[in-house]
Write a protein that holds these residues in place. Structure first.
Motif, PDB file in Angstrom:
ATOM      1  N   ALA A   1       0.799  -1.206  -0.033  1.00 35.58           N
ATOM      2  CA  ALA A   1      -0.033  -0.082  -0.096  1.00 35.58           C
ATOM      3  C   ALA A   1       0.955   1.216   0.086  1.00 35.58           C
ATOM      4  O   ALA A   1       0.576   2.263  -0.524  1.00 35.58           O
ATOM      5  N   ASN A   2       2.092   1.252   0.862  1.00 39.54           N
ATOM      6  CA  ASN A   2       2.779   2.293   0.792  1.00 39.54           C
ATOM      7  C   ASN A   2       3.670   2.538  -0.685  1.00 39.54           C
ATOM      8  O   ASN A   2       3.855   3.457  -1.089  1.00 39.54           O
ATOM      9  N   ARG A   3       3.645   1.695  -1.320  1.00 42.56           N
ATOM     10  CA  ARG A   3       3.990   1.596  -2.797  1.00 42.56           C
ATOM     11  C   ARG A   3       3.200   2.119  -3.760  1.00 42.56           C
ATOM     12  O   ARG A   3       3.557   2.270  -4.966  1.00 42.56           O
ATOM     13  N   GLY A   4       1.852   2.150  -3.348  1.00 43.83           N
ATOM     14  CA  GLY A   4       0.882   2.717  -4.210  1.00 43.83           C
ATOM     15  C   GLY A   4       0.351   1.838  -5.126  1.00 43.83           C
ATOM     16  O   GLY A   4      -0.566   2.024  -6.143  1.00 43.83           O
ATOM     17  N   LEU A   5       0.214   0.416  -4.698  1.00 46.38           N
ATOM     18  CA  LEU A   5      -0.364  -0.762  -5.488  1.00 46.38           C
ATOM     19  C   LEU A   5      -1.593  -0.803  -4.776  1.00 46.38           C
ATOM     20  O   LEU A   5      -1.993  -0.929  -3.737  1.00 46.38           O
ATOM     21  N   ARG A   6      -2.820  -0.715  -5.897  1.00 45.74           N
ATOM     22  CA  ARG A   6      -4.061  -0.740  -5.388  1.00 45.74           C
ATOM     23  C   ARG A   6      -5.091  -1.731  -5.905  1.00 45.74           C
ATOM     24  O   ARG A   6      -5.954  -1.475  -6.809  1.00 45.74           O
ATOM     25  N   TRP A   7      -4.724  -2.918  -5.767  1.00 40.16           N
ATOM     26  CA  TRP A   7      -5.471  -4.067  -6.139  1.00 40.16           C
ATOM     27  C   TRP A   7      -6.638  -4.135  -5.410  1.00 40.16           C
ATOM     28  O   TRP A   7      -7.649  -4.753  -5.992  1.00 40.16           O
ATOM     29  N   PHE A   8      -6.865  -3.785  -3.986  1.00 42.12           N
ATOM     30  CA  PHE A   8      -7.879  -4.317  -3.312  1.00 42.12           C
ATOM     31  C   PHE A   8      -8.708  -2.947  -2.859  1.00 42.12           C
ATOM     32  O   PHE A   8      -8.141  -1.918  -2.751  1.00 42.12           O
ATOM     33  N   ASP A   9     -10.008  -3.243  -3.056  1.00 39.92           N
ATOM     34  CA  ASP A   9     -10.822  -1.819  -2.560  1.00 39.92           C
ATOM     35  C   ASP A   9     -10.762  -1.654  -0.924  1.00 39.92           C
ATOM     36  O   ASP A   9     -10.669  -0.601  -0.838  1.00 39.92           O
ATOM     37  N   ARG A  10     -10.576  -2.750  -0.145  1.00 44.95           N
ATOM     38  CA  ARG A  10     -10.213  -2.477   0.894  1.00 44.95           C
ATOM     39  C   ARG A  10      -9.476  -3.616   1.627  1.00 44.95           C
ATOM     40  O   ARG A  10      -9.394  -4.744   1.338  1.00 44.95           O
ATOM     41  N   MET A  11      -8.766  -3.503   2.766  1.00 50.54           N
ATOM     42  CA  MET A  11      -7.722  -4.209   3.546  1.00 50.54           C
ATOM     43  C   MET A  11      -8.324  -4.182   4.955  1.00 50.54           C
ATOM     44  O   MET A  11      -8.516  -3.208   5.652  1.00 50.54           O
TER      45      MET A  11
END
Length: 315
Positions: A135-145
Motif C-alpha cells: 500500500a505504501n508503494r501505491g499498489l491498489r489491487w484491493f478495494d479494502r484491506m
C-alpha cells in the motif's frame, strides 16, 4: 500440489490448487475457491509467519458463506511452498521485499485472471505487514484491506533492547541462516496449549496440531537471523511518522488486547496516522484472532462485515 484434509478440518468445496513460480524462480503453492451463488467478489487471505493454507479452512468457509470467492497461498519458506534452506524448519528470507514478490506474483498469476472482482484483502500478522508495504508503494489491487494483529512492532515480551543489534550483527558477520538466539526447530504451532500466547481456544489449537501431525512438512520453527534483521528493518520504516502519508488505501486494523506477539499500542499509533484507515482493539483476544474462541472471533467477523464490502476504489 496437494491440500491436506483431516476429519476435523476437511478441504472446503470447489478448491482449485496449483503452483506458480515467481520471477526469482521460487515455487509457491496456491488455492482458489470458486465464487458461491450471488458472489460479492474475492477475499485474498494472507497468512502470518509459520502458517499455512490448511489452517484457514474454517475462515474460508466463513467468507464463502458471506458470498465471497477466496484465494490464498503459502509464502516462500512456509507450508508446501518452496523453502529457502535445506533445513525446512528455518523461517528465512533476506528481505521482506521477497514476500512482496510472492504477493505480486499471486495477484498477477492467480487472482487477476481467475477470480471475480472486486478484490479485498484479509491479512494476519506478517502477512498484514506485507500488505502495508505494498500500500505504501501505491499498489491498489484491493478495494479494502482488513489487517489483523499486523506486525508493526514486537510485543514487550519479544522486544528486548539488545535484540535488534544482536541479530543485525549476527546477520552481517555470516550467521544469517542460523536460528535467532534462543530459537530452534521446534514447530511453533505444535507447542502445548497451556502457556501458549496465540489463542485461548483449545479446540482450534488442537486442530492446528492435528493438521501438522498429518503433514509434518507444514511445520516451521524459529526464524533465522536474516529474517529477524529484515523484520526489524521493516519495523524501523513503520516507525517513521511520514510512512503513512503515501497510503491512501482504505484499511481497517484490528488489534488484540492480550497480544504478546506483536505490539497492540504500536498498531493503535500506526492506525491513528492512516489517512484512509481506522483501527479497533478486541478486548481479551490473543494474537491469532481468526483462531480464537467464538466470543472474540465473532467480533472480528462483525468488524469485517461492517467494513467489507465498501465503496469501490474506482467507482
Amino acid at each position: 500440489m496437494k491440500l491436506i484434509s483431516i476429519p476435523a478440518n476437511p478441504v472446503p468445496d470447489d478448491a482449485i490448487v496449483g503452483a506458480i513460480k515467481t520471477p526469482d524462480q521460487v515455487e509457491l503453492r496456491f488455492v482458489r475457491f470458486a465464487p458461491p451463488a450471488g458472489r460479492k467478489g474475492t477475499v485474498c487471505l494472507f497468512q502470518g509467519r509459520a502458517e499455512f493454507i490448511e489452517k484457514y479452512f474454517e475462515t474460508v468457509r466463513d467468507l464463502r458463506a458471506r458470498g465471497f470467492a477466496v484465494a490464498t497461498f503459502d509464502w516462500r519458506g512456509q507450508g508446501l511452498s518452496q523453502h529457502m534452506l535445506s533445513d525446512r524448519r528455518k523461517g528465512h528470507v533476506k528481505s521482506f521485499r521477497e514476500y512482496e514478490i510472492d504477493l505480486e506474483t499471486f495477484m498477477r498469476e492467480v487472482v487477476l485472471p481467475d477470480c471475480p472482482p472486486p478484490f479485498y484483502a484479509l491479512g494476519h500478522s506478517m502477512g498484514a505487514s506485507v500488505l502495508i508495504r505494498i500500500a505504501n508503494r501505491g499498489l491498489r489491487w484491493f478495494d479494502r484491506m482488513v489487517l489483523c494483529a499486523p506486525l508493526i512492532d514486537l510485543g514487550p515480551k519479544n522486544a528486548t533492547p539488545f535484540a535488534r543489534p544482536v541479530v543485525r550483527w549476527l546477520n552481517v558477520f555470516g550467521a544469517g541462516t542460523s536460528y535467532v538466539p534462543g530459537g530452534s526447530s521446534t514447530v511453533v504451532a505444535s507447542q502445548p496449549f497451556i502457556g501458549n500466547v496465540l489463542t485461548s481456544d483449545p479446540v482450534r489449537h488442537a486442530r492446528t496440531a492435528a493438521i501438522l501431525e498429518a503433514e509434518p512438512e507444514l511445520g516451521l520453527g524459529s526464524p533465522t537471523n536474516a529474517w529477524a534483521a529484515a523484520a526489524f528493518s521493516m519495523m524501523r520504516d513503520f516507525e517513521n511518522g511520514s510512512y503513512t502519508k503515501s497510503i491512501r488505501q482504505p484499511i481497517l486494523m484490528i488489534g488484540a488486547s492480550r497480544d504478546e506477539t506483536v505490539s497492540t499500542p504500536a498498531i493503535e499509533a500506526f492506525g491513528g496516522r492512516l489517512r484512509a484507515g481506522s483501527h479497533l482493539i478486541i478486548g481479551g483476544a490473543r494474537h491469532e484472532m481468526m483462531m480464537e474462541t467464538d466470543r472474540y472471533r465473532g467480533q472480528l467477523l462483525a468488524a469485517f462485515d461492517a467494513f467489507v464490502p465498501g465503496t469501490p476504489a474506482y467507482a
